[in-house]
Design an enzyme around this catalytic site. Structure first.
Site, PDB file in Angstrom:
ATOM      1  CG  ASP A  29      -2.218   0.706   1.061  1.00 47.80           C
ATOM      2  OD1 ASP A  29      -2.642   0.921  -0.099  1.00 47.80           O
ATOM      3  OD2 ASP A  29      -2.840   1.068   2.090  1.00 47.80           O
ATOM      4  CG  HIS A  73      -6.247  -2.183   0.696  1.00 43.29           C
ATOM      5  ND1 HIS A  73      -7.200  -1.604  -0.102  1.00 43.29           N
ATOM      6  CD2 HIS A  73      -5.231  -1.286   0.783  1.00 43.29           C
ATOM      7  CE1 HIS A  73      -6.785  -0.396  -0.472  1.00 43.29           C
ATOM      8  NE2 HIS A  73      -5.594  -0.178   0.053  1.00 43.29           N
ATOM      9  CG  HIS A 104      -5.340   2.757  -4.050  1.00 42.02           C
ATOM     10  ND1 HIS A 104      -3.972   2.900  -4.000  1.00 42.02           N
ATOM     11  CD2 HIS A 104      -5.714   2.268  -2.835  1.00 42.02           C
ATOM     12  CE1 HIS A 104      -3.552   2.540  -2.795  1.00 42.02           C
ATOM     13  NE2 HIS A 104      -4.587   2.150  -2.074  1.00 42.02           N
ATOM     14  CG  HIS A 151      -7.692  -2.272  -4.201  1.00 42.95           C
ATOM     15  ND1 HIS A 151      -8.830  -1.599  -3.787  1.00 42.95           N
ATOM     16  CD2 HIS A 151      -7.489  -3.246  -3.293  1.00 42.95           C
ATOM     17  CE1 HIS A 151      -9.279  -2.158  -2.672  1.00 42.95           C
ATOM     18  NE2 HIS A 151      -8.479  -3.151  -2.347  1.00 42.95           N
TER      19      HIS A 151
HETATM   20  N1  NAD Z   1      -9.679   4.911   4.708  1.00 44.74           N
HETATM   21  C1  NAD Z   1      -8.551   4.819   4.085  1.00 44.74           C
HETATM   22  O1  NAD Z   1      -7.881   5.811   3.858  1.00 44.74           O
HETATM   23  C2  NAD Z   1      -8.067   3.468   3.648  1.00 44.74           C
HETATM   24  C3  NAD Z   1      -6.775   3.308   3.147  1.00 44.74           C
HETATM   25  C4  NAD Z   1      -6.350   2.029   2.798  1.00 44.74           C
HETATM   26  C5  NAD Z   1      -7.186   0.933   2.963  1.00 44.74           C
HETATM   27  N2  NAD Z   1      -8.454   1.128   3.440  1.00 44.74           N
HETATM   28  C6  NAD Z   1      -9.378  -0.009   3.639  1.00 44.74           C
HETATM   29  O2  NAD Z   1      -8.882  -0.829   4.673  1.00 44.74           O
HETATM   30  C7  NAD Z   1      -9.370  -2.156   4.491  1.00 44.74           C
HETATM   31  C8  NAD Z   1      -8.252  -3.158   4.529  1.00 44.74           C
HETATM   32  O3  NAD Z   1      -7.670  -3.142   5.779  1.00 44.74           O
HETATM   33  P1  NAD Z   1      -6.801  -4.377   6.324  1.00 44.74           P
HETATM   34  O4  NAD Z   1      -5.960  -4.907   5.214  1.00 44.74           O
HETATM   35  O5  NAD Z   1      -6.157  -3.907   7.559  1.00 44.74           O
HETATM   36  O6  NAD Z   1      -7.878  -5.509   6.595  1.00 44.74           O
HETATM   37  P2  NAD Z   1      -9.021  -5.653   7.697  1.00 44.74           P
HETATM   38  O7  NAD Z   1      -9.436  -4.368   8.266  1.00 44.74           O
HETATM   39  O8  NAD Z   1     -10.054  -6.515   7.083  1.00 44.74           O
HETATM   40  O9  NAD Z   1      -8.278  -6.466   8.895  1.00 44.74           O
HETATM   41  C9  NAD Z   1      -7.708  -7.696   8.614  1.00 44.74           C
HETATM   42  C10 NAD Z   1      -7.748  -8.667   9.753  1.00 44.74           C
HETATM   43  O10 NAD Z   1      -6.647  -8.431  10.624  1.00 44.74           O
HETATM   44  C11 NAD Z   1      -6.969  -8.962  11.885  1.00 44.74           C
HETATM   45  N3  NAD Z   1      -6.039  -8.376  12.854  1.00 44.74           N
HETATM   46  C12 NAD Z   1      -5.919  -7.077  13.192  1.00 44.74           C
HETATM   47  N4  NAD Z   1      -4.913  -6.907  14.069  1.00 44.74           N
HETATM   48  C13 NAD Z   1      -4.394  -8.128  14.303  1.00 44.74           C
HETATM   49  C14 NAD Z   1      -3.317  -8.596  15.104  1.00 44.74           C
HETATM   50  N5  NAD Z   1      -2.577  -7.751  15.821  1.00 44.74           N
HETATM   51  N6  NAD Z   1      -3.046  -9.916  15.091  1.00 44.74           N
HETATM   52  C15 NAD Z   1      -3.785 -10.775  14.351  1.00 44.74           C
HETATM   53  N7  NAD Z   1      -4.795 -10.385  13.550  1.00 44.74           N
HETATM   54  C16 NAD Z   1      -5.098  -9.072  13.526  1.00 44.74           C
HETATM   55  C17 NAD Z   1      -8.410  -8.567  12.059  1.00 44.74           C
HETATM   56  O11 NAD Z   1      -9.042  -9.440  12.961  1.00 44.74           O
HETATM   57  C18 NAD Z   1      -8.966  -8.680  10.641  1.00 44.74           C
HETATM   58  O12 NAD Z   1      -9.581  -9.941  10.479  1.00 44.74           O
HETATM   59  C19 NAD Z   1     -10.083  -2.165   3.149  1.00 44.74           C
HETATM   60  O13 NAD Z   1     -11.450  -2.026   3.393  1.00 44.74           O
HETATM   61  C20 NAD Z   1      -9.509  -0.938   2.464  1.00 44.74           C
HETATM   62  O14 NAD Z   1     -10.352  -0.438   1.465  1.00 44.74           O
HETATM   63  C21 NAD Z   1      -8.884   2.357   3.799  1.00 44.74           C
HETATM   64 ZN    ZN Z   2      -4.545   1.662  -0.074  1.00 46.88          ZN
END
Ligand code: NAD
Ligand code: ZN
Length: 364
Positions: free
Chosen positions: A171, A271, A254, A257
């Site tokens: 990312d 992501h 993105h 993505h």
């Molecule tokens: N708002 C923004 O600016 C922005 C930027 C980038 C991505 N996003 C969004 O973020 C999301 C992706 O986030 P992600 O990749 O973090 O996935 P996610 O939020 O689905 O989390 C992934 C998993 O990590 C697990 N987890 C968290 N901390 C943990 C730990 N310490 N140990 C073990 N497991 C743990 C959680 O239980 C969850 O199942 C997408 O929806 C994407 O579109 C938003």
């Molecule tokens: Zn991103």
């Protein structure tokens, strides 16, 4: 031409800083609600709720159900209002923080991002990426307010599965290519203006930091170790990438993505993993030379990031499926139009196919 730079009010990172949460939130309110899924509650609930209560705050928690959807935001917002929460703490991955940001928008008060994985640059931004209940990308929700605090405990980050850390690197790497494309095209940033020099330079610093420290930081996290490289990469994945994309601009990576999320087969890829296919596709789309693209693909391979469509769940995608991805990536609201040339769905479909082909050749 108006340039805009926006950021959270405070960013705190370090080994064990979770226990210091009360020092950094005291001025934000008296009643706090921690939103985190079951896995993350197990890791942080005792420390966060305990530390806040010890400091005299009224703190409680709510289990997050896993998707940043309208329904989940409504549910969390209702509970926050019932409990009179003045501070909503979103802990976990991007989806938990995006939901907490959206709930705060509805209820007012303050918002704290507490990433427990350095998997995305969601913690610092003033937007949520919203999905259907079934996990298809729907739209971005933009807010006036940023998180009031981003709190990153690197001991927790290093102890989490390394796959998330790698995903955050992907990312972060994308941020530079996308901010640079936006800068060249004088496109609009997510923050709502033209890129600042700060946004552009932070995106570049993000990239060089990840290239210089990425490999050894992944080695460290594989053994749950916190090193200076882990600190550097955590800051790059979270702060530099976040400020860089929001005030520097997003472009093709993105959008690809977002297009890939239309295919259910990609939903098990993170992501960042899907973004990496987007980045390689962007480099092909931009006509970068072979050596440059191969260097990027090789680095991706060094840290075990996906470089082929199979790696993100697409075994043998049909032309129709890739057309669906490309059409969605070229939606009129997509950031792909920040590329410094006109982009059409056939160009994107062929860039994705070629990116995959390069990845397959280099993995032989
Ligand atoms: N708002 C923004 O600016 C922005 C930027 C980038 C991505 N996003 C969004 O973020 C999301 C992706 O986030 P992600 O990749 O973090 O996935 P996610 O939020 O689905 O989390 C992934 C998993 O990590 C697990 N987890 C968290 N901390 C943990 C730990 N310490 N140990 C073990 N497991 C743990 C959680 O239980 C969850 O199942 C997408 O929806 C994407 O579109 C938003
Ligand atoms: Zn991103």
């Amino acid at each position: 031409m108006t340039t805009v730079f926006k950021s959270p009010a405070a960013y705190v990172q370090g080994r064990g800083v979770a226990t210091e949460i009360a020092d950094h939130t005291e001025h934000l309110g008296d009643t706090a609600l921690l939103l985190a899924d079951e896995v993350v509650l197990d890791i942080v609930e005792e420390t966060i709720v305990g530390s806040l209560q010890e400091a005299g705050l009224n703190a409680s928690s709510l289990e997050f159900h896993g998707e940043a959807s309208q329904q989940e935001v409504d549910r969390v917002g209702d509970v926050a209002a019932e409990r009179g929460a003045e501070i909503i703490i979103g802990a976990g991955g991007g989806k938990a923080m995006d939901t907490a940001k959206a709930a705060r928008e509805a209820t007012g008060g303050s918002m704290v991002s507490m990433p427990t994985i350095a998997s995305t640059d969601a913690p610092t931004s003033a937007l949520s990426v919203m999905y259907s209940e079934h996990g298809e990308f729907e739209e971005y929700w933009f807010y006036e307010q940023h998180p009031d605090l981003v709190l990153v405990d690197t001991e927790i980050i290093a102890a989490a599965p390394a796959r998330f850390f790698r995903s955050g690197i992907a990312d972060g790497l994308a941020t530079w290519f996308e901010a640079d494309a936006t800068n060249q095209s004088h496109g609009d940033t997510i923050g709502g203006g033209k890129p600042t020099r700060a946004g552009h330079q932070l995106a570049q610093l993000c990239y060089t930091t990840l290239r210089q420290h990425g490999v050894s930081a992944v080695d460290a996290v594989e053994t749950d170790a916190v090193t200076e490289s882990v600190e550097a990469v955590t800051e790059a994945n979270t702060l530099l990438s976040g400020l860089g994309f929001e005030s520097g601009g997003l472009a093709a990576a993105h959008s690809v993505h977002n297009g890939l999320t239309q295919l259910e087969a990609t939903h098990d890829a993170t992501h960042g993993e899907k973004v990496n296919i987007g980045t390689i596709s962007q480099l092909v789309l931009e006509g970068r030379d072979d050596e440059y693209i191969e260097d990027y693909v090789q680095f991706s391979r060094d840290i075990e990031l996906p470089t082929t469509l199979v790696d993100v769940g697409l075994e043998d995608p049909t032309r129709d499926q890739l057309d669906t991805v490309a059409e969605a990536a070229c939606d009129e609201n997509e950031t792909i139009h920040n590329e410094p040339f006109d982009v059409t769905p056939p160009m994107v479909r062929d860039a994705i196919r070629t990116a995959d082909s390069i990845g397959r050749r280099l993995s032989r």
